[in-house]
Motif scaffolding. Structure first.
Motif, PDB file in Angstrom:
ATOM      1  N   SER A   1      -3.647  -7.971 -12.004  1.00 43.37           N
ATOM      2  CA  SER A   1      -2.773  -6.969 -11.389  1.00 43.37           C
ATOM      3  C   SER A   1      -1.907  -7.647 -10.339  1.00 43.37           C
ATOM      4  CB  SER A   1      -3.612  -5.861 -10.735  1.00 43.37           C
ATOM      5  OG  SER A   1      -2.793  -4.932 -10.070  1.00 43.37           O
ATOM      6  N   TRP A   2      -0.647  -7.220 -10.277  1.00 42.61           N
ATOM      7  CA  TRP A   2       0.305  -7.844  -9.341  1.00 42.61           C
ATOM      8  C   TRP A   2       1.238  -6.770  -8.801  1.00 42.61           C
ATOM      9  CZ3 TRP A   2       5.670  -9.650 -10.632  1.00 42.61           C
ATOM     10  CH2 TRP A   2       6.266 -10.298  -9.554  1.00 42.61           C
ATOM     11  N   SER A   3       1.499  -6.844  -7.483  1.00 39.50           N
ATOM     12  CA  SER A   3       2.376  -5.868  -6.829  1.00 39.50           C
ATOM     13  C   SER A   3       3.664  -6.548  -6.398  1.00 39.50           C
ATOM     14  CB  SER A   3       1.688  -5.252  -5.604  1.00 39.50           C
ATOM     15  OG  SER A   3       0.552  -4.525  -5.985  1.00 39.50           O
ATOM     16  N   PRO A   4       4.718  -6.456  -7.211  1.00 37.28           N
ATOM     17  CA  PRO A   4       5.988  -7.073  -6.809  1.00 37.28           C
ATOM     18  C   PRO A   4       6.651  -6.331  -5.660  1.00 37.28           C
ATOM     19  CG  PRO A   4       6.252  -5.858  -8.854  1.00 37.28           C
ATOM     20  CD  PRO A   4       4.798  -5.831  -8.542  1.00 37.28           C
ATOM     21  N   PHE A   5       6.337  -5.033  -5.523  1.00 41.39           N
ATOM     22  CA  PHE A   5       6.857  -4.231  -4.424  1.00 41.39           C
ATOM     23  C   PHE A   5       5.695  -3.519  -3.752  1.00 41.39           C
ATOM     24  CE2 PHE A   5      10.258  -4.407  -7.620  1.00 41.39           C
ATOM     25  CZ  PHE A   5      11.243  -5.057  -6.864  1.00 41.39           C
ATOM     26  N   ARG A   6       5.970  -2.951  -2.598  1.00 36.51           N
ATOM     27  CA  ARG A   6       4.910  -2.351  -1.792  1.00 36.51           C
ATOM     28  C   ARG A   6       4.202  -1.219  -2.520  1.00 36.51           C
ATOM     29  NH1 ARG A   6       5.699   0.388   4.223  1.00 36.51           N
ATOM     30  NH2 ARG A   6       3.516   1.003   4.520  1.00 36.51           N
ATOM     31  N   ASN A   7       4.914  -0.325  -3.165  1.00 38.81           N
ATOM     32  CA  ASN A   7       4.334   0.856  -3.794  1.00 38.81           C
ATOM     33  C   ASN A   7       4.362   0.784  -5.317  1.00 38.81           C
ATOM     34  OD1 ASN A   7       3.803   2.143  -1.318  1.00 38.81           O
ATOM     35  ND2 ASN A   7       5.911   2.883  -1.188  1.00 38.81           N
ATOM     36  N   LEU A   8       4.479  -0.433  -5.849  1.00 37.17           N
ATOM     37  CA  LEU A   8       4.575  -0.576  -7.293  1.00 37.17           C
ATOM     38  C   LEU A   8       3.768  -1.791  -7.729  1.00 37.17           C
ATOM     39  CD1 LEU A   8       6.061   0.514  -9.872  1.00 37.17           C
ATOM     40  CD2 LEU A   8       7.748  -1.274  -9.468  1.00 37.17           C
ATOM     41  N   SER A   9       2.984  -1.634  -8.787  1.00 41.02           N
ATOM     42  CA  SER A   9       2.229  -2.764  -9.313  1.00 41.02           C
ATOM     43  C   SER A   9       2.227  -2.703 -10.831  1.00 41.02           C
ATOM     44  CB  SER A   9       0.792  -2.756  -8.782  1.00 41.02           C
ATOM     45  OG  SER A   9       0.089  -1.630  -9.257  1.00 41.02           O
ATOM     46  N   ILE A  10       2.071  -3.870 -11.437  1.00 43.45           N
ATOM     47  CA  ILE A  10       1.955  -3.967 -12.890  1.00 43.45           C
ATOM     48  C   ILE A  10       0.655  -4.687 -13.207  1.00 43.45           C
ATOM     49  CG2 ILE A  10       4.422  -3.886 -13.371  1.00 43.45           C
ATOM     50  CD1 ILE A  10       4.466  -6.889 -13.463  1.00 43.45           C
ATOM     51  N   SER A  11       0.072  -4.404 -14.352  1.00 39.46           N
ATOM     52  CA  SER A  11      -1.227  -4.971 -14.679  1.00 39.46           C
ATOM     53  C   SER A  11      -1.330  -5.194 -16.184  1.00 39.46           C
ATOM     54  CB  SER A  11      -2.352  -4.049 -14.197  1.00 39.46           C
ATOM     55  OG  SER A  11      -2.126  -2.716 -14.626  1.00 39.46           O
ATOM     56  N   ALA A  12      -2.240  -6.074 -16.556  1.00 39.60           N
ATOM     57  CA  ALA A  12      -2.480  -6.377 -17.967  1.00 39.60           C
ATOM     58  C   ALA A  12      -3.929  -6.788 -18.135  1.00 39.60           C
ATOM     59  CB  ALA A  12      -1.545  -7.482 -18.454  1.00 39.60           C
ATOM     60  N   GLY A  13      -4.471  -6.568 -19.360  1.00 37.87           N
ATOM     61  CA  GLY A  13      -5.863  -6.897 -19.594  1.00 37.87           C
ATOM     62  C   GLY A  13      -6.125  -7.286 -21.033  1.00 37.87           C
ATOM     63  N   LEU A  14      -7.340  -7.817 -21.247  1.00 39.62           N
ATOM     64  CA  LEU A  14      -7.723  -8.296 -22.567  1.00 39.62           C
ATOM     65  C   LEU A  14      -9.228  -8.124 -22.722  1.00 39.62           C
ATOM     66  CD1 LEU A  14      -6.460  -9.773 -25.056  1.00 39.62           C
ATOM     67  CD2 LEU A  14      -7.245 -11.911 -23.995  1.00 39.62           C
ATOM     68  N   GLN A  15      -9.658  -7.762 -23.958  1.00 36.64           N
ATOM     69  CA  GLN A  15     -11.079  -7.607 -24.252  1.00 36.64           C
ATOM     70  C   GLN A  15     -11.505  -8.638 -25.291  1.00 36.64           C
ATOM     71  OE1 GLN A  15     -12.444  -3.524 -24.964  1.00 36.64           O
ATOM     72  NE2 GLN A  15     -10.403  -2.793 -24.349  1.00 36.64           N
ATOM     73  N   ASP A  16     -12.643  -9.281 -25.017  1.00 39.15           N
ATOM     74  CA  ASP A  16     -13.263 -10.215 -25.965  1.00 39.15           C
ATOM     75  C   ASP A  16     -12.294 -11.288 -26.468  1.00 39.15           C
ATOM     76  OD1 ASP A  16     -15.758  -9.047 -25.815  1.00 39.15           O
ATOM     77  OD2 ASP A  16     -15.289  -7.570 -27.364  1.00 39.15           O
ATOM     78  N   PHE A  17     -11.295 -11.621 -25.652  1.00 46.54           N
ATOM     79  CA  PHE A  17     -10.337 -12.681 -25.976  1.00 46.54           C
ATOM     80  C   PHE A  17      -9.593 -12.419 -27.293  1.00 46.54           C
ATOM     81  CE2 PHE A  17     -13.768 -14.558 -23.477  1.00 46.54           C
ATOM     82  CZ  PHE A  17     -13.052 -15.066 -22.411  1.00 46.54           C
ATOM     83  N   LYS A  18      -9.403 -11.149 -27.607  1.00 44.28           N
ATOM     84  CA  LYS A  18      -8.701 -10.787 -28.838  1.00 44.28           C
ATOM     85  C   LYS A  18      -7.349 -10.187 -28.479  1.00 44.28           C
ATOM     86  CE  LYS A  18     -12.994  -9.927 -31.374  1.00 44.28           C
ATOM     87  NZ  LYS A  18     -13.801  -8.898 -32.090  1.00 44.28           N
ATOM     88  N   ILE A  19      -6.290 -10.765 -29.038  1.00 50.68           N
ATOM     89  CA  ILE A  19      -4.943 -10.334 -28.694  1.00 50.68           C
ATOM     90  C   ILE A  19      -4.730  -8.863 -29.050  1.00 50.68           C
ATOM     91  CG2 ILE A  19      -2.490 -10.706 -29.143  1.00 50.68           C
ATOM     92  CD1 ILE A  19      -3.803 -12.861 -27.467  1.00 50.68           C
ATOM     93  N   ARG A  20      -5.324  -8.412 -30.166  1.00 44.98           N
ATOM     94  CA  ARG A  20      -5.097  -7.023 -30.573  1.00 44.98           C
ATOM     95  C   ARG A  20      -5.786  -6.029 -29.623  1.00 44.98           C
ATOM     96  NH1 ARG A  20      -9.407  -4.766 -33.124  1.00 44.98           N
ATOM     97  NH2 ARG A  20     -11.136  -6.143 -33.745  1.00 44.98           N
ATOM     98  N   LEU A  21      -6.701  -6.527 -28.788  1.00 43.65           N
ATOM     99  CA  LEU A  21      -7.386  -5.653 -27.820  1.00 43.65           C
ATOM    100  C   LEU A  21      -6.771  -5.795 -26.429  1.00 43.65           C
ATOM    101  CD1 LEU A  21     -11.117  -6.187 -28.892  1.00 43.65           C
ATOM    102  CD2 LEU A  21      -9.513  -4.421 -29.638  1.00 43.65           C
ATOM    103  N   PHE A  22      -5.477  -5.998 -26.384  1.00 44.01           N
ATOM    104  CA  PHE A  22      -4.802  -6.137 -25.090  1.00 44.01           C
ATOM    105  C   PHE A  22      -4.424  -4.750 -24.558  1.00 44.01           C
ATOM    106  CE2 PHE A  22      -0.346  -5.044 -25.795  1.00 44.01           C
ATOM    107  CZ  PHE A  22      -0.320  -4.939 -27.176  1.00 44.01           C
ATOM    108  N   SER A  23      -4.105  -4.735 -23.268  1.00 48.38           N
ATOM    109  CA  SER A  23      -3.639  -3.497 -22.622  1.00 48.38           C
ATOM    110  C   SER A  23      -2.767  -3.884 -21.441  1.00 48.38           C
ATOM    111  CB  SER A  23      -4.824  -2.645 -22.161  1.00 48.38           C
ATOM    112  OG  SER A  23      -5.670  -3.381 -21.285  1.00 48.38           O
ATOM    113  N   PHE A  24      -1.909  -2.977 -21.036  1.00 49.72           N
ATOM    114  CA  PHE A  24      -1.090  -3.223 -19.850  1.00 49.72           C
ATOM    115  C   PHE A  24      -0.619  -1.879 -19.304  1.00 49.72           C
ATOM    116  CE2 PHE A  24       1.552  -3.725 -23.636  1.00 49.72           C
ATOM    117  CZ  PHE A  24       2.601  -2.858 -23.400  1.00 49.72           C
TER     118      PHE A  24
END
Length: 642
Positions: A234-257
């Protein structure tokens, strides 16, 4: 400026690209069927790869890790939607400073054959420092079965705090590194009864890579069917805004953001879950004021309690303020002051209670009652003192006359301090006692006379500019009569005058000390006397003035005697040098000035020497005659007799 502008544009562009990708991918997979019973109840935890055991701090902590409920000190309503017109999660959290946070929630869990309704409640509590614990209980309602479950969790998340006595949450050894680490443990879905369900143990950690930079999430879910690994960023480029990304079991098809936005008291989360090909929306709404405002409100209540002289209630308000905002500087400072004051008062109360019990055991009930009442003056809610007074009240009347006679005896002996204590003790338990009131008035009148004497003594010193002595006298007056307004007024004047005089006195001291070191004693003495003109009782100036006067008198006598001896022996230059030294130290030295006048007139000087030469000639002292004759010729070469 150019680099800063470029960075801002890159931040904004990355956020817009992230949002566009979320909408495009979600649009393509919005109608896909769900295939997992344990889908996440909120968007942010989904976007960081289901690492909610260390990443969920809203009401959905009830599901992930109930310990995290206590991390946010506000009342929240959280809802999640996974489909349009379909509410999948609704929860409410209520925070209390003393007992922690309580939450209730309702959710619809998806399974291949039917929807299951889940009702849950839980509690989270801040144990100490960065350690939190929590518990939850739930009831799952499936079309063909109904089963209860429980769960619990722990969270360690260091927080920067000014409230050191109650919140020692930082690692003193390496605050720059270790204080960015959080560790969470959650056990969920422990079945009760005969129903067998698959419970999950979640262990996770998060780490903030930079002081204000991105945060990395990692968790592992232990299940009897299959374990799973989860990663998130997770990263907050601005004070009230953040973007995030995730992955399960190292499988690209199980990504999320996802993307997170906060506006005033509302938090919006939008996430895409690649494993289920669904878009999720979560919103949390804070009810009531924010934590900083609540802390400020409680701080104001504490100040008001102090004005009412209720320090213990003020301490409770300050504690509450620091629970809501551990970095509220004014509350932290007031807490330290009140805690130390009340600690001293508690020690005093313990001492008074022990003394009162001793007097009570000796049947000295008046003294015991007086001590209990002194305890109540410090702490009006002290139960031990209240109960003891209620118990001994019937015996106090029998003891009051004996104490009164003792107070009269002390008064007649001139021991007014102890007599006052005795009469005040009687009045504490019998305010209407006529004799005690009468004698207290006599003692007060005498004290007022003493205070008045000290006051007029202070006035005398003040008129002589003896500020230290005046200050001491006024303080003695106040020690007897604490509300003596005239003495208070003069003490304030003295304080102002000392502040005004200090700079000038310091400058004069530096000048005087420099001149004294260089041997210019008269100028040094003048500077010290100038200080005494400003403050006549200045200790250092008085000491230096006396020392310099004594030293100057000794040197004046020494050099004057040298000058006279040189003059008598005809050594004119040595005599002149000695007398000039005397005049330099003491310009008004009359005899030295007279000798210098005689030395400045050749005829009179030679006549004096000629007279002395004649006397030595008559005594046959030929060597002195020759020496005096040479001196006369140096002064007056034309002197024929010489």
């Amino acid at each position: 400026m150019i680099m800063r502008s470029l960075c801002e544009k890159l931040r904004l562009g990355s956020c817009l690209l992230f949002l566009i990708l979320t909408i495009i991918i979600a649009e393509g997979g919005a109608n896909a069927a769900a295939n997992d019973f344990a889908s996440a109840p909120n968007s942010f935890s989904t976007s960081i790869g289901y690492s909610g055991v260390v990443g969920g701090y809203d009401v959905t902590s009830l599901y992930w890790n109930p310990a995290a409920l206590a991390l946010s000190h506000s009342h929240l309503i959280t809802l999640t939607m996974k489909e349009i017109n379909s509410l999948s999660y609704l929860g409410y959290k209520h925070f209390t400073p003393r007992y922690g946070a309580f939450a209730v929630a309702f959710s619809q869990l998806e399974s291949p054959d039917a929807k299951t309704l889940w009702y849950a409640g839980g509690w989270g509590y801040h144990i100490r420092g960065g350690l939190y614990a929590g518990f939850n209980a739930g009831l799952a309602d499936h079309p063909d079965k109904l089963w209860p479950t429980i769960g619990f969790g722990f969270l360690f998340k260091p927080q920067k705090s000014l409230w050191q006595p109650f919140s020692s949450s930082s690692f003193s050894g390496s605050p720059a590194v270790c204080n960015r680490l959080s560790i969470g443990l959650g056990v969920h879905n422990i079945q009760l009864g005969n129903i067998r369900t698959d419970h999950a143990l979640r262990l996770g950690a998060s780490y903030r890579l930079l002081p204000s930079g991105p945060t990395l999430f990692l968790s592992h879910h232990f299940r009897s069917a299959k374990d799973s690994d989860h990663w998130g960023l997770s990263w907050s480029p601005f004070r009230n805004l953040s973007i995030s990304a995730g992955l399960q079991d190292f499988k690209i098809r199980l990504f999320s953001f996802g993307i997170n936005c906060q506006w005033d008291n509302i938090l919006f989360d939008l996430a895409y879950d690649g494993a289920r090909q669904k878009i999720m929306f979560t919103s949390s709404v804070r009810i009531g004021t924010d934590e900083k405002t609540t802390a400020e409100t409680n701080y104001s209540k504490a100040k008001e309690a102090i004005r009412r002289k209720d320090k213990r209630q003020a301490l409770e308000y300050v504690k509450t303020a620091l629970v809501y905002n551990e970095n509220h500087a004014k509350s932290a400072a007031l807490y330290r002051h009140l805690a130390s004051t009340i600690f001293a008062e508690d020690n005093k109360i313990d001492s008074l209670l022990q003394s009162a019990l001793r007097h009570q055991s000796r049947h000295q009930f008046i003294h015991a009652a007086a001590l209990y009442l002194r305890v109540l003056k410090i702490d009006p809610n002290n139960e031990a003192a209240r109960n003891a007074i209620a118990m001994i009240r019937p015996k106090v009347n029998m003891d009051s006359e004996r104490w009164y006679l003792q107070g009269v005896r002390l008064y007649d002996e001139g021991d007014f301090k102890r007599a006052r204590e005795v009469f005040e003790s009687i009045l504490l338990v019998k305010p209407e006692h006529f004799g005690a009131n009468t004698y207290l008035k006599k003692i007060s009148d005498y004290a007022n006379q003493q205070a008045e004497q000290y006051y007029y003594t202070g006035l005398g010193y003040y008129s002589q500019r003896k500020l230290l002595l005046a200050e001491e006298a006024f303080q003695k007056a106040l020690a007897i009569v604490p509300d003596y307004q005239d003495a208070i007024s003069y003490l304030y004047r003295i304080k102002q005058q000392k502040a005004q005089n200090n700079d000038r006195i310091n400058d004069l001291l530096i000048e005087a000390q420099n001149k004294e070191q260089n041997g210019v004693w008269k100028s040094a003495l003048d500077k010290y006397q100038e200080i005494l003109a400003i403050q006549s009782d200045h200790p250092l100036a008085m000491e230096k003035t006396a020392q310099l006067k004594q030293k100057m008198e000794e040197y004046i006598k020494l050099y004057f005697d040298r000058g006279v001896a040189a003059f008598d022996s005809g050594n004119i230059d040595q005599a002149r040098s000695a007398f000039l030294t005397v005049v330099r130290i003491s310009p008004n030295h009359t005899k030295a000035q007279q000798y210098l006048a005689r030395l400045s007139l050749p005829s009179s000087a030679s006549a004096s020497l000629l007279e002395k030469a004649q006397e030595n000639l008559n005594r046959g002292n030929w060597e002195m005659v020759v020496l005096l004759a040479d001196s006369i010729l140096q002064i007056d070469p034309g002197q024929e007799q010489a």
